[in-house]
Design a protein around this motif. Structure first.
Motif, mmCIF file in Angstrom:
data_model
loop_
_atom_site.group_PDB
_atom_site.id
_atom_site.type_symbol
_atom_site.label_atom_id
_atom_site.label_comp_id
_atom_site.label_asym_id
_atom_site.label_seq_id
_atom_site.Cartn_x
_atom_site.Cartn_y
_atom_site.Cartn_z
ATOM 1 N N GLY A 199 0.810 -1.219 0.000
ATOM 2 C CA GLY A 199 0.000 0.000 0.000
ATOM 3 C C GLY A 199 0.838 1.261 0.000
ATOM 4 N N ASP A 200 1.894 1.280 0.833
ATOM 5 C CA ASP A 200 2.733 2.487 0.909
ATOM 6 C C ASP A 200 3.499 2.730 -0.393
ATOM 7 O OD1 ASP A 200 1.842 2.790 3.446
ATOM 8 O OD2 ASP A 200 3.643 2.024 4.420
ATOM 9 N N LEU A 201 3.981 1.652 -1.024
ATOM 10 C CA LEU A 201 4.703 1.824 -2.287
ATOM 11 C C LEU A 201 3.770 2.312 -3.381
ATOM 12 C CD1 LEU A 201 7.031 -1.323 -2.297
ATOM 13 C CD2 LEU A 201 7.668 1.047 -1.832
ATOM 14 N N ALA A 202 2.502 1.869 -3.317
ATOM 15 C CA ALA A 202 1.551 2.303 -4.340
ATOM 16 C C ALA A 202 1.271 3.801 -4.254
ATOM 17 C CB ALA A 202 0.242 1.517 -4.205
ATOM 18 N N GLU A 209 10.793 8.679 -4.165
ATOM 19 C CA GLU A 209 9.987 8.439 -2.971
ATOM 20 C C GLU A 209 9.846 6.954 -2.655
ATOM 21 O OE1 GLU A 209 7.508 8.968 0.311
ATOM 22 O OE2 GLU A 209 8.888 10.334 -0.715
ATOM 23 N N LEU A 210 10.069 6.078 -3.645
ATOM 24 C CA LEU A 210 9.897 4.645 -3.419
ATOM 25 C C LEU A 210 10.810 4.136 -2.306
ATOM 26 C CD1 LEU A 210 9.528 3.143 -7.012
ATOM 27 C CD2 LEU A 210 7.822 3.152 -5.192
ATOM 28 N N GLY A 211 12.085 4.509 -2.358
ATOM 29 C CA GLY A 211 13.019 4.051 -1.335
ATOM 30 C C GLY A 211 12.634 4.550 0.037
ATOM 31 N N ARG A 212 12.231 5.812 0.130
ATOM 32 C CA ARG A 212 11.835 6.353 1.432
ATOM 33 C C ARG A 212 10.561 5.690 1.938
ATOM 34 N NH1 ARG A 212 13.638 11.122 -1.252
ATOM 35 N NH2 ARG A 212 11.505 11.715 -1.822
ATOM 36 N N ALA A 213 9.607 5.425 1.030
ATOM 37 C CA ALA A 213 8.362 4.754 1.433
ATOM 38 C C ALA A 213 8.639 3.344 1.935
ATOM 39 C CB ALA A 213 7.384 4.720 0.264
ATOM 40 N N GLN A 336 8.174 -7.070 -3.799
ATOM 41 C CA GLN A 336 7.246 -5.934 -3.713
ATOM 42 C C GLN A 336 7.923 -4.667 -4.222
ATOM 43 O OE1 GLN A 336 4.046 -5.665 -2.926
ATOM 44 N NE2 GLN A 336 3.541 -6.570 -0.957
ATOM 45 N N LEU A 337 9.151 -4.453 -3.759
ATOM 46 C CA LEU A 337 9.877 -3.259 -4.181
ATOM 47 C C LEU A 337 10.160 -3.302 -5.679
ATOM 48 C CD1 LEU A 337 11.299 -0.639 -3.392
ATOM 49 C CD2 LEU A 337 13.323 -1.988 -2.817
ATOM 50 N N SER A 338 10.504 -4.485 -6.197
ATOM 51 C CA SER A 338 10.780 -4.616 -7.629
ATOM 52 C C SER A 338 9.540 -4.280 -8.446
ATOM 53 C CB SER A 338 11.247 -6.037 -7.950
ATOM 54 O OG SER A 338 12.503 -6.305 -7.360
ATOM 55 N N ARG A 339 8.403 -4.797 -8.003
ATOM 56 C CA ARG A 339 7.170 -4.521 -8.748
ATOM 57 C C ARG A 339 6.830 -3.031 -8.718
ATOM 58 N NH1 ARG A 339 3.336 -7.405 -11.033
ATOM 59 N NH2 ARG A 339 1.209 -6.603 -11.166
ATOM 60 N N ALA A 340 7.013 -2.426 -7.549
ATOM 61 C CA ALA A 340 6.727 -0.992 -7.451
ATOM 62 C C ALA A 340 7.678 -0.183 -8.325
ATOM 63 C CB ALA A 340 6.831 -0.537 -5.997
ATOM 64 N N VAL A 341 8.976 -0.557 -8.322
ATOM 65 C CA VAL A 341 9.936 0.144 -9.176
ATOM 66 C C VAL A 341 9.573 -0.059 -10.637
ATOM 67 C CG1 VAL A 341 12.348 0.234 -9.904
ATOM 68 C CG2 VAL A 341 11.788 0.035 -7.484
#
Length: 827
Positions: A199-202, A209-213, A336-341
């Motif tokens: 949710g936060d990455l979305a 901002e992705l890394g900070r989230a 999760q991080l990979s998908r968000a990136v």
């Protein structure tokens, strides 16, 4: 460990060493002999132990209570430990051995403080309390720290500590029945972490901002991720630290000025360049290794649509074994991080391409904004079709996707075949829908083709996001709303309204519910919250709701209904816990009972108080023999009650007291209808992410056969009048035809009173409706002079419409106009 063996010259003690054969002992009690024989390895070790060297003495001299306790423990297949005497000397059975690991067999017969030293600050007070007070203790998912495999480990157990009494009633021992829940607790915690991370990455606005989230989310789960370093490639392709969490940086996020060691840099570069996951020395990653962090950290690849995009460094806790489940959790965090990136990179690529087209077609910017604000597939399809017509200057556009289709008409005649047909594809290239555009007879849509191609790519990405959103929420939303009442019954003298908001930070269904029941002559309001999440909580919620409804309809008062509900819950194979308020209302009178639920608010104008200021009873399922009492009170006409679940007052930034104070302030906001009260109290939580569901139920005490309403002279407020009038008529069981006709007539009269007066004394109207002897009398008053009718068009026919629906009288004075409608109700 091998079983205890006896030789010719000696026997093995519980720690496995050979010791001299103890002196000959008197014959053991038969019960103890049988228990040692049936107790497996632990029974054999207990038999061989030289008890005469301990304060307990030889087993032949043990008290009957100790003999029976040991007998019960050894033959049980449950995990049982027993602590005897003031030193809490330890006994346990074979089933308990995995629980303490390497402490076996050394702990047998020894004071518990010597072998549970690492958790004695928790275990000691528990044992002392049970021994001193005789009160049993039960805990679910109770945390302990154990050294059972050579390291301190965070573990969780369902535990029950029960006193063992001697023949004279004194307490000399404690039974401990345990069931380890570490796997369940860790699994649920890690699932929550993954859900929050997604949710936060979305919500991240851009790649930076992705890394900070990610760091902010992981920082809330230091027990699993003591620290994390997020390295992503920037726009120039350089690997940069974009987020850090946990023990390495309070507050998480931001650049770390400390350079990495040479070995760690090499590992990081290799993994971020497309290499497999690896490990790195923690000391080479951090200037100081914090306590509780393992010597090696995982370095996991981060990809964007299968292209290297960075690396995630995950610290490992020394208080958790690095199991396959732990490693899988870390891999899922990286995934999760990979998908968000990947989504973010795809979005950024589309935005770059879109920017080139925007300079040629400014309309594409409006289209992109509109599509990106649409959340569901249906919304995306509708918005896309409308903007496609404008982008291409086309006569017609059709957008289709899974289960959705929308056609937009641009005007004019269209060609027989579409001029442009474009697939709508997601980030992975799969086709999710199609865009078809028809040009006009004299236009081939050529100028808009490039813009449409860009637009189609954007639609595909948004469709993919919409489908992910819908898939995650479909099951939760269906379950949540199917278990709630579709409509609320009405009672003369009462107006009710409700609202249910599912949690937005968790797709799992919750256990909040409400119900409104109308037995003869009264209205029963129920609101409750089952402890837990998921299908089990939803099923328990449905069972409790139906059972309580049945008890109420059988005529039981609130206290007896909750008593029976508690008995039912406690008799279930898998009992659950729930807080419940049950409240019966007849005009002027309240009867209510509460099972551990937050107190309803009693609202009298600007004064807001708690209906009860102390707990009336524990949650159902907590105390099997609990009897709930019914409390009586009064509710004057014009007063309101607000029932709610704890999700309304749970706020990370505010404490419970501050949140409850804010709720009281919200409850005093002016509103003509009780639904305005509901809107006012949920507005604050509706605008923010919610970790829990929110259920709200409100009641207003009114005159049983009359209601009066004062409205501003604003046509948009007529909806309040219609709602109040419909509730009033339905409560009196007025037929559908009469309800419709009266609503139309009174609304028309009110509309005239708002529109026609000239120079009113005050910009407001008054409405009064009464029911007596099967006759409805409605009066609408204003404070102005009406304009003279012009006789042209449809205007001025309102009174004729009202007259057709009932007996009409109009009184005009210098102080205003009064329109009265009388209607005899149909049989």
């Amino acid at each position: 460990m091998s079983s205890s063996q006896e030789g010719e010259d000696g026997a093995r003690s519980p720690d496995g060493t050979v010791q001299a054969q103890p002196p000959a002992q008197a014959e053991l009690p038969a019960l103890l002999t049988a228990a040692f024989d049936a107790g497996g390895e632990t029974g054999a070790r207990l038999r061989a132990f030289d008890w005469s060297a301990t304060p307990l003495g030889a087993p032949s001299d043990w008290s009957p209570a100790l003999v029976h306790a040991v007998g019960r423990m050894l033959v049980s297949r449950a995990q049982i430990a027993m602590f005897w005497g003031p030193e809490h000397r330890a006994f346990y059975n074979d089933a308990y051995r995995p629980t303490i690991g390497g402490k076996h067999p050394h702990a047998l017969g020894q004071p518990a403080r010597e072998h549970w030293v690492e958790t004695w600050d928790v275990l000691g007070p528990l044992l002392d309390s049970v021994r001193a007070t005789g009160e049993p203790y039960r805990g679910e998912n109770h945390p302990f720290v154990l050294d059972r495999h050579g390291f301190l480990e965070d573990v969780y157990f369902d535990v029950s500590y029960d006193p063992i009494r001697e023949a004279d009633g004194s307490i000399n021992g404690i039974f401990c029945i345990v069931s380890e829940t570490t796997g369940r607790v860790l699994g649920e915690r890690r699932l929550r972490a993954l859900a929050e991370l997604g949710g936060d990455l979305a919500e991240a606005a851009d790649g930076a901002e992705l890394g900070r989230a990610a760091a902010r989310t992981l920082d809330r789960y230091r027990a699993d991720v003591p620290f994390a370093l997020v390295y992503l490639r920037d726009a120039a392709g350089r690997l940069a630290l974009s987020g850090r969490s946990g023990l390495v940086a309070e507050g998480a996020g931001g650049a770390d000025p400390t350079p990495l060691g040479e070995a760690a840099t090499a590992v990081l570069t290799r993994v971020a360049g497309g290499g497999p996951a690896a490990t790195a020395e923690t000391a080479d990653l951090l200037p100081d290794v914090p306590e509780g962090v393992a010597g090696q950290a995982l370095v996991l690849p981060v990809t964007a649509t299968n292209e290297p995009a960075g690396a995630l460094v995950v610290g490992i806790s020394t208080r958790l074994p690095l199991t396959e489940e732990y490693r899988t959790f870390c891999d899922l965090v990286a995934a999760q991080l990979s998908r968000a990136v990947g989504r973010q990179r795809a979005y950024e690529q589309e935005r770059e391409l879109r920017g080139q087209t925007i300079r040629r077609l400014s309309a594409l910017a409006d289209a992109a904004v509109a599509v990106n604000t649409a959340r569901s597939t249906a919304e995306v399809v509708q918005v896309a079709a409308r903007h496609a017509v404008g982008l291409a200057g086309a006569a017609r556009a059709v957008v289709t996707a899974a289960g959705a289709r929308y056609e937009a008409d641009g005007g004019g005649a269209a060609t027989a075949e579409p001029a442009v047909v474009l697939p709508l594809t997601g980030t992975a290239g799969e086709q999710l829908g199609e865009l078809r555009v028809w040009a006009g007879d004299e236009d081939d849509a050529g100028p808009g083709r490039a813009a449409l191609a860009q637009f189609a790519r954007l639609i595909g990405v948004r469709l993919e996001n919409a489908q992910l959103y819908e898939a995650e929420h479909r099951i939760a939303s269906t379950l949540q709303h199917s278990l709630l009442p579709r409509s609320l019954p009405q009672l003369p003298g009462a107006v009710v309204a409700s609202r249910y908001l599912p949690g937005s930070a968790d797709v799992e269904v919750g256990g909040d519910w409400y119900d409104v029941i109308r037995p003869d002559g009264e209205l029963v309001l129920v609101i409750g919250d089952v402890v837990g999440k998921g299908v089990r909580a939803a099923a328990a919620m449905g069972q409790l709701r139906n059972a309580l409804r049945a008890y109420v309809l059988e005529g039981y008062d609130p206290g007896e209904a909750l008593t029976r509900l508690n008995r039912l819950v406690c008799s279930a194979e898998q009992p659950s816990f729930a807080t419940v308020v049950c409240l019966c209302y007849t005009p002027g009178r309240l009867r209510y009972a509460s099972a551990g639920h937050p107190s309803p608010l009693l609202i009298r104008g600007d004064e807001v108080t708690l209906l009860h200021d102390r707990a009336l009873g524990p949650p159902v399922g907590a105390v099997p023999a609990m009897t709930y009492r019914t409390v009586e009170g009064a509710l004057a006409t014009g007063s309101r009650l607000l029932l709610y679940t704890d999700g309304l007052i749970e706020d990370r930034e505010l404490g419970i007291d501050a949140a409850l104070g804010q709720l009281r302030a919200d409850a005093t906001r002016p509103g003509e209808h009780v639904s305005d009260l509901v809107d006012a109290v949920v507005a604050r939580v509706a605008a923010r992410p919610r970790r829990d569901d929110v259920a709200v139920l409100a009641l207003e005490a009114t005159e049983p056969h009359r209601f009066a309403l004062r409205l501003p002279a604003d046509p948009t407020r007529l909806s309040v009048l219609r709602k109040r009038l419909e509730d009033f008529l339905v409560a009196h069981r007025v037929g559908a035809t009469d309800v419709f006709d009266l609503t139309v007539a009174v609304s028309e009269a009110a509309a005239n009173a708002i529109e026609h007066p000239v120079d009113p004394a005050e910009p407001a109207i008054g409405v009064e409706v009464t029911i007596a002897d099967d006759e409805v009398v409605a009066t609408v008053r204003d404070t102005g002079r009406w304009r003279e009718p012009t006789g042209a068009g449809f205007r001025g026919r309102g009174l004729a419409l009202i007259r057709a629906l009932g007996e009409l009288s109009v009184s005009r004075t210098t102080e205003g106009t009064e329109v009265t409608l009388r209607r005899r109700l149909q049989g």
